[in-house]
Design a protein around this motif. Sequence first.
Motif, PDB file in Angstrom:
ATOM      1  N   GLU A   1      58.413  47.513  68.287  1.00 55.18           N
ATOM      2  CA  GLU A   1      58.039  48.709  69.034  1.00 55.18           C
ATOM      3  C   GLU A   1      57.951  48.406  70.531  1.00 55.18           C
ATOM      4  N   TYR A   2      58.535  49.277  71.327  1.00 56.08           N
ATOM      5  CA  TYR A   2      58.520  49.163  72.784  1.00 56.08           C
ATOM      6  C   TYR A   2      57.976  50.455  73.376  1.00 56.08           C
ATOM      7  N   THR A   3      57.500  50.372  74.607  1.00 60.26           N
ATOM      8  CA  THR A   3      57.075  51.547  75.346  1.00 60.26           C
ATOM      9  C   THR A   3      58.159  51.885  76.361  1.00 60.26           C
ATOM     10  N   ILE A   4      58.552  53.146  76.393  1.00 65.05           N
ATOM     11  CA  ILE A   4      59.558  53.589  77.350  1.00 65.05           C
ATOM     12  C   ILE A   4      58.939  53.578  78.743  1.00 65.05           C
ATOM     13  N   LYS A   5      59.563  52.849  79.650  1.00 64.09           N
ATOM     14  CA  LYS A   5      59.078  52.761  81.032  1.00 64.09           C
ATOM     15  C   LYS A   5      59.677  53.861  81.898  1.00 64.09           C
TER      16      LYS A   5
ATOM     17  N   VAL B   1      67.296  54.911  66.384  1.00 67.44           N
ATOM     18  CA  VAL B   1      65.984  54.692  66.986  1.00 67.44           C
ATOM     19  C   VAL B   1      64.950  55.589  66.335  1.00 67.44           C
ATOM     20  N   SER B   2      63.733  55.116  66.332  1.00 68.62           N
ATOM     21  CA  SER B   2      62.606  55.883  65.825  1.00 68.62           C
ATOM     22  C   SER B   2      61.708  56.242  67.002  1.00 68.62           C
ATOM     23  N   VAL B   3      61.510  57.546  67.200  1.00 68.19           N
ATOM     24  CA  VAL B   3      60.641  58.061  68.253  1.00 68.19           C
ATOM     25  C   VAL B   3      59.729  59.085  67.607  1.00 68.19           C
ATOM     26  N   LYS B   4      58.425  58.904  67.796  1.00 68.14           N
ATOM     27  CA  LYS B   4      57.437  59.777  67.144  1.00 68.14           C
ATOM     28  C   LYS B   4      57.696  59.767  65.649  1.00 68.14           C
ATOM     29  N   ASP B   5      57.925  60.928  65.027  1.00 70.96           N
ATOM     30  CA  ASP B   5      58.140  60.994  63.584  1.00 70.96           C
ATOM     31  C   ASP B   5      59.604  61.148  63.206  1.00 70.96           C
ATOM     32  N   GLY B   6      60.520  60.977  64.176  1.00 71.91           N
ATOM     33  CA  GLY B   6      61.925  61.194  63.894  1.00 71.91           C
ATOM     34  C   GLY B   6      62.771  59.953  64.089  1.00 71.91           C
ATOM     35  N   ARG B   7      63.930  59.969  63.440  1.00 75.28           N
ATOM     36  CA  ARG B   7      64.929  58.916  63.625  1.00 75.28           C
ATOM     37  C   ARG B   7      66.188  59.576  64.150  1.00 75.28           C
TER      38      ARG B   7
ATOM     39  N   ASP C   1      72.129  62.319  85.409  1.00 81.14           N
ATOM     40  CA  ASP C   1      72.621  63.462  84.646  1.00 81.14           C
ATOM     41  C   ASP C   1      71.434  64.251  84.089  1.00 81.14           C
ATOM     42  N   GLU C   2      71.190  65.425  84.643  1.00 81.22           N
ATOM     43  CA  GLU C   2      70.049  66.246  84.214  1.00 81.22           C
ATOM     44  C   GLU C   2      70.170  66.682  82.754  1.00 81.22           C
ATOM     45  N   GLU C   3      71.388  66.934  82.300  1.00 80.54           N
ATOM     46  CA  GLU C   3      71.603  67.345  80.916  1.00 80.54           C
ATOM     47  C   GLU C   3      71.228  66.215  79.957  1.00 80.54           C
ATOM     48  N   LEU C   4      71.628  65.007  80.289  1.00 76.84           N
ATOM     49  CA  LEU C   4      71.282  63.830  79.489  1.00 76.84           C
ATOM     50  C   LEU C   4      69.777  63.610  79.487  1.00 76.84           C
ATOM     51  N   ASN C   5      69.160  63.750  80.644  1.00 76.61           N
ATOM     52  CA  ASN C   5      67.714  63.594  80.760  1.00 76.61           C
ATOM     53  C   ASN C   5      66.987  64.630  79.905  1.00 76.61           C
ATOM     54  N   ALA C   6      67.446  65.876  79.946  1.00 76.86           N
ATOM     55  CA  ALA C   6      66.833  66.943  79.148  1.00 76.86           C
ATOM     56  C   ALA C   6      67.014  66.686  77.656  1.00 76.86           C
ATOM     57  N   PHE C   7      68.187  66.172  77.271  1.00 78.42           N
ATOM     58  CA  PHE C   7      68.438  65.861  75.862  1.00 78.42           C
ATOM     59  C   PHE C   7      67.496  64.775  75.362  1.00 78.42           C
ATOM     60  N   LEU C   8      67.361  63.701  76.141  1.00 79.68           N
ATOM     61  CA  LEU C   8      66.456  62.617  75.746  1.00 79.68           C
ATOM     62  C   LEU C   8      65.019  63.113  75.674  1.00 79.68           C
TER      63      LEU C   8
ATOM     64  N   LYS D   1      56.404  55.592  72.652  1.00 84.93           N
ATOM     65  CA  LYS D   1      56.809  54.412  71.879  1.00 84.93           C
ATOM     66  C   LYS D   1      58.175  54.658  71.240  1.00 84.93           C
ATOM     67  N   ILE D   2      59.002  53.601  71.203  1.00 82.98           N
ATOM     68  CA  ILE D   2      60.336  53.695  70.603  1.00 82.98           C
ATOM     69  C   ILE D   2      60.640  52.380  69.883  1.00 82.98           C
ATOM     70  N   THR D   3      61.338  52.493  68.760  1.00 78.97           N
ATOM     71  CA  THR D   3      61.723  51.324  67.972  1.00 78.97           C
ATOM     72  C   THR D   3      63.202  51.435  67.623  1.00 78.97           C
TER      73      THR D   3
END
Length: 70
Positions: free
Chosen positions: A11-15, A51-57, A21-28, A38-40
């Motif tokens: 598990e890592y923390t997103i810094k 990747v696993s973020v929150k309750d989703g993969r 790209d605003e569209e890419l940023n909005a998608f993420l 947190k991301i794994t």
Amino acid sequence: MDLTKAQLEQEYTIKDIQTDDEELNAFLFSLGCYSGEKITVVSKFGKSYVVSVKDGRYNIDVNLAKAILI
């Protein structure tokens, strides 16, 4: 370091999300990828990352993985 260098199942923390790209940023952001979250990396298949973020993969490509700094 970006997500492409992450070890599996650790598990890592997103810094930061590093993209102009605003569209890419909005998608993420819609996936839950933002600073402090947190991301794994569950698995890697060539240039694809599960990747696993929150309750989703999610399956993301190498360009998205490089934009996520941990």
